[in-house]
Design a protein around this motif. Structure first.
Motif, short mmCIF file in Angstrom:
data_model
loop_
_atom_site.label_atom_id
_atom_site.label_comp_id
_atom_site.label_asym_id
_atom_site.label_seq_id
_atom_site.Cartn_x
_atom_site.Cartn_y
_atom_site.Cartn_z
N UNK A 1 42.40 40.76 20.17
CA UNK A 1 41.23 39.96 20.57
C UNK A 1 41.44 39.22 21.89
N UNK A 2 42.62 38.66 22.10
CA UNK A 2 42.86 37.91 23.34
C UNK A 2 42.70 38.81 24.56
N UNK A 3 43.32 39.97 24.52
CA UNK A 3 43.21 40.91 25.63
C UNK A 3 41.76 41.34 25.81
N UNK A 4 41.09 41.65 24.70
CA UNK A 4 39.71 42.12 24.76
C UNK A 4 38.81 41.09 25.44
N UNK A 5 38.88 39.83 25.03
CA UNK A 5 38.00 38.82 25.61
C UNK A 5 38.31 38.57 27.07
N UNK A 6 39.59 38.62 27.43
CA UNK A 6 39.96 38.46 28.83
C UNK A 6 39.37 39.62 29.66
N UNK A 7 39.55 40.83 29.17
CA UNK A 7 39.05 41.99 29.91
C UNK A 7 37.52 42.02 29.93
N UNK B 1 23.11 43.22 26.58
CA UNK B 1 24.04 44.27 27.01
C UNK B 1 25.46 43.90 26.59
N UNK B 2 25.83 42.66 26.79
CA UNK B 2 27.16 42.20 26.39
C UNK B 2 27.39 42.37 24.89
N UNK B 3 26.40 42.00 24.10
CA UNK B 3 26.52 42.16 22.65
C UNK B 3 26.67 43.62 22.26
N UNK B 4 25.94 44.49 22.92
CA UNK B 4 26.04 45.93 22.62
C UNK B 4 27.42 46.47 22.97
N UNK B 5 27.97 46.03 24.09
CA UNK B 5 29.31 46.48 24.50
C UNK B 5 30.35 45.98 23.51
N UNK B 6 30.21 44.74 23.07
CA UNK B 6 31.15 44.20 22.09
C UNK B 6 31.05 44.97 20.78
N UNK B 7 29.84 45.23 20.32
CA UNK B 7 29.63 45.96 19.07
C UNK B 7 30.19 47.38 19.18
N UNK B 8 30.01 47.99 20.32
CA UNK B 8 30.49 49.35 20.55
C UNK B 8 32.02 49.41 20.52
N UNK B 9 32.68 48.33 20.85
CA UNK B 9 34.14 48.31 20.96
C UNK B 9 34.79 47.39 19.93
N UNK B 10 34.22 47.32 18.72
CA UNK B 10 34.75 46.45 17.68
C UNK B 10 36.20 46.78 17.34
N UNK B 11 36.57 48.05 17.36
CA UNK B 11 37.94 48.44 17.03
C UNK B 11 38.93 47.83 18.02
N UNK B 12 38.61 47.89 19.29
CA UNK B 12 39.49 47.31 20.31
C UNK B 12 39.56 45.80 20.16
N UNK B 13 38.45 45.18 19.80
CA UNK B 13 38.42 43.74 19.58
C UNK B 13 39.34 43.36 18.42
N UNK B 14 39.32 44.17 17.39
CA UNK B 14 40.16 43.90 16.23
C UNK B 14 41.64 44.10 16.50
N UNK B 15 41.98 44.99 17.41
CA UNK B 15 43.39 45.27 17.71
C UNK B 15 44.05 44.14 18.49
#
Length: 115
Positions: A56-62, A40-54
């Motif tokens: 990354x620090x904020x994304x991983x914390x959230x 499930x975590x992998x799917x959520x990360x894959x679904x939000x790749x754009x936000x991860x790219x913008x």
């Protein structure tokens, strides 16, 4: 006596951290539940790749905060008398993690637009 106080303070501090999954709680889960959490975590990360790219620090914390909250909600759901253990945990976790992450991303977008 001071040992008990220190232990209580440590436990209270752990509850204050929203971004940490309790290692003891994870160790009590079955391998299937942990595997499902990973999927499930992998799917959520894959679904939000754009936000991860913008940002990354904020994304991983959230993501960590959302993951921990989803796990807490799933664990609470397993205490229902009609719950089916790991199945309830996995279902609740899988339902909540994407919603929590979407909500966090939406809130962030609104905050960025307001600036």
């Amino acid at each position: 006596m001071p040992t008990k106080r220190r232990a209580t303070a440590t436990k209270a501090h752990a509850h204050e951290r929203e971004d940490i999954l309790n290692p003891h709680a994870i160790s009590t889960l079955s391998a299937g539940a942990v595997s499902a959490m990973s999927a499930v975590g992998a799917a959520v990360i894959k679904q939000n790749k754009a936000a991860l790219g913008q940002n990354a620090d904020w994304f991983w914390h959230m993501f960590a905060k959302c993951e921990a909250k989803a796990a807490r909600l799933a664990e609470q759901a397993t205490h229902d008398p009609k719950a089916c253990g790991d199945a309830t945990f996995i279902e609740t976790y899988a339902r909540n993690l994407p919603k929590l992450m979407a909500s966090a991303l939406e809130t962030r977008e609104k905050a960025l637009k307001a600036k």
